[in-house]
Scaffold this active site. Structure first.
Site, short mmCIF file in Angstrom:
data_model
loop_
_atom_site.label_atom_id
_atom_site.label_comp_id
_atom_site.label_asym_id
_atom_site.label_seq_id
_atom_site.Cartn_x
_atom_site.Cartn_y
_atom_site.Cartn_z
N THR A 1 70.98 60.49 69.27
CA THR A 1 71.57 60.74 70.58
C THR A 1 71.74 62.23 70.81
OG1 THR A 1 73.88 60.79 69.83
CG2 THR A 1 72.95 58.63 70.39
N ASP A 2 71.84 62.60 72.07
CA ASP A 2 72.37 63.91 72.41
C ASP A 2 73.87 63.87 72.11
OD1 ASP A 2 72.60 66.50 73.36
OD2 ASP A 2 71.41 66.10 75.15
N TRP A 3 74.51 65.02 72.05
CA TRP A 3 75.91 65.07 71.63
C TRP A 3 76.80 64.26 72.56
CZ3 TRP A 3 78.71 68.84 68.24
CH2 TRP A 3 77.92 69.20 67.15
N GLY B 1 76.40 61.34 73.54
CA GLY B 1 75.64 60.55 74.48
C GLY B 1 75.92 59.06 74.36
#
Length: 615
Positions: free
Chosen positions: A115-117, A119
């Site tokens: 994931t993105d941070w 996310g």
């Protein structure tokens, strides 16, 4: 208008995919992994953690997933990062259709997905969807995963699969393989690479009466514009790159023997010092927005008539640099797309004063995306699009201005006459209407009222008609077409020849340098499909190549290749890529609006099925 377009490469999926694949291959050739992002549909920074991208299946496949597909199949990145946004109601990191069915099933991806941070919302759903790693990881997520396994909502089989992928990744890493690192890289060699690569991508937009390159008689220059002295080397946020230094245009010109006007230097360097102090104060307060926002050109440092007269008398040429910041957290505004009144006044007044004295005025664009040019592009003598050219930026610009290198870059996006000419302008958020709220990015929940169009959800109503596909369809004039770029020389194209080689179509064309300057040319191949069941763009880019550096009079045979499957359109009803039988026009040229050679090829009908998904 997306603040991150500087790191997303192009409006065209082929250019974006080929560029990303080359980038990944280059990095990973050194034994270092890459993380390709943001997978997928992250086309605005405004409310990026909550926006729901509502896109047709055809547009998803042909426009927005195609760059990732090319990258995965041609470069095998070690990791892929899912985006913050939703796709048709589901967070991308929680979409099994996106991660398992398409990425791994259709494309054969074997690496790690993360994931993105902060996310997504549902850790168990992310694990089940095949999103192997949650960044940066929060206690609430640990507990939810454990609870979901205990309740039977999440299987241990899913977790074992994800853990295996992470372990397979770890054993590939330099650290696991006891890499002998060093803190003494060859910075001089790296600088040479960035200096050369930046010049390759610069685009000469205007060159009235061959104003460029500057002659050897030019020894002094009047430098206007803040970014002549404070060059923007690259974008902000996670797309930023640490660098040892940044060469300004002031220094770049000095390095080729062109001295800058001392009085103008003092005006701009004093203003730069003031701005630097404000940014330093913003850093102390961790004021992310102030730190990233560009410094506008203030009216108080516009040249007076007396200053202009002195500058004209003391200098051989005028150079105006117009700058725009690009980056994470910020979507550009319509006002930012247009020149400010101060910038327009600067271009007009300096051009007028220098032209009256028989001297040239050159504009350099130090920007990361499109700006409006139609209203002023004929005012200066030349316009060079330098982009945000890295640590050697000033030297790279000087190399092109002085003719050490002939510009050979081509535009990876269309430049419209006005912002509203783009079909997507109706759907893109007017960023000035929304206050950037970083609380969601920091993992905090915020209250949400009635869903807002273009903010909480965004309809991609233009479908597949993005960029030049739209302008071709509507037969609209543009300021600069996709693929456009001038040179210091001229090129002549011969007839194109087409040959079928198995599943590939191979096109050859001779390109001759008919001018007086050694230079390179980018050759572009577009395909126009016959009428079929599905609506088709007028033409689509299917291959491109750059010649070697051709001396005057030299000729090179350029070979362009694409697969027959590359001309397929996605049929939602069949969940398949479909090639219609018929005659396909092969268009070879120097831009989407400058076709130099035409040929044709007959192709049989074909169908390439994919795994069924809800996307």
């Amino acid at each position: 208008m997306n603040g991150r377009n500087f790191e997303y490469y192009s409006e065209d999926p082929l250019v974006a995919g080929k560029t990303a694949a080359a980038y990944v291959r280059g990095v990973q050739a050194n034994g270092v992994g890459t993380s390709v992002k943001h997978f997928a549909f992250n086309n605005q920074e405004t409310n990026r953690t909550g926006n729901d991208a509502l896109i047709s299946t055809r547009a998803i496949r042909e426009i927005y997933l195609k760059p990732f597909e090319i990258t995965v199949k041609e470069s095998d990145p070690w990791t892929i990062m899912t985006s913050y946004n939703k796709i048709n109601g589901t967070y991308t990191s929680e979409s099994e259709d996106l991660v398992e069915t398409i990425l791994r099933g259709d494309w054969g991806y074997k690496g790690v997905v993360m994931t993105d941070w902060f996310g997504g919302k549902d850790a168990g759903a992310q694990m089940h969807a095949g999103n192997d790693m949650l960044q940066p990881g929060r206690p609430s997520q640990y507990h939810q995963i454990i609870d979901d396994v205990k309740s039977g909502r999440l299987s241990m089989k899913d977790l074992d699969r994800n853990v295996r992928r992470i372990l397979e990744y770890i054993v590939r890493t330099p650290r696991f393989n006891k890499y002998k690192y060093s803190n003494t890289p060859d910075l001089q060699a790296h600088a040479a690479v960035t200096r050369q690569s930046a010049t390759e991508g610069m685009v000469l937009l205007e060159n009235h009466h061959n104003a460029l390159p500057l002659s050897g008689d030019v020894k002094t220059a009047a430098l206007f514009g803040i970014t002549s002295y404070d060059f923007i080397a690259g974008g902000t946020g996670s797309g930023n790159v640490n660098r040892a230094y940044t060469v300004s245009l002031l220094d770049g010109l000095k390095n080729v023997g062109i001295a800058a006007d001392k009085d103008l230097q003092k005006v701009y360097l004093d203003y730069k010092a003031k701005c630097d102090a404000e940014k330093a104060e913003a850093d102390k307060k961790a004021d992310m927005l102030t730190r990233f926002l560009p410094q506008p050109l203030p009216a108080e440092i516009l040249p007076t008539e007396a200053q202009l007269k002195a500058a004209v008398e003391a200098n051989d040429v005028a150079i105006i640099t117009l700058g725009r910041i690009s980056g994470e957290f910020v979507d550009r505004t319509v006002a930012n797309f247009n020149l400010s009144s101060e910038e327009a006044q600067l271009v007009e007044s300096v051009s007028r004063a220098f032209k009256a004295a028989g001297k040239k005025c050159i504009v350099v664009l130090n920007i990361g995306g499109v700006i409006e040019t139609a209203s002023w592009k004929n005012t200066p003598d030349a316009i060079l699009l330098a982009w945000q050219a890295g640590q050697e930026g000033g030297n790279s610009v000087a190399d092109v201005l002085t003719g050490k290198v002939s510009p050979s870059g081509k535009l990876p996006m269309t430049w419209p006459l006005s912002y509203n000419d783009h079909a997507s302008s109706l759907n893109f958020p007017r960023a000035e209407n929304f206050k950037l709220d970083l609380s969601v990015f920091m993992g905090k929940e915020v209250e949400q009222g009635e869903p807002r169009d273009t903010y909480d959800y965004t309809h991609y109503r233009e479908g597949i008609y993005v960029g030049y596909r739209w302008f071709d369809k509507e037969q609209m004039q543009v300021s600069y077409p996709f693929g456009y770029g001038l040179s210091y020389t001229t090129f002549e194209y011969g007839d194109s020849k087409v040959e079928k080689q198995g599943e590939d179509i191979v096109v050859t064309v001779e390109v001759k340098n008919t001018g007086k300057v050694e230079a390179k040319e980018v050759v572009e191949l577009y395909v126009s499909a016959p009428s079929g069941k599905l609506d088709k763009p007028v033409k689509e880019l299917k291959a491109y190549a750059k010649t070697s550096s051709l001396k005057p009079g030299a000729t090179e045979t350029v070979t362009l290749r694409f697969a027959t499957s590359d001309v397929a359109s996605f049929d939602e009803a069949q969940s398949a890529w479909v090639v219609d039988a018929g005659e396909y026009q092969i268009l070879v040229g120097s831009s989407s609006d400058a076709i130099k050679a035409r040929s044709k090829v007959n192709l049989p009908a074909a169908r390439y099925a994919v795994r069924s998904s809800e996307l």
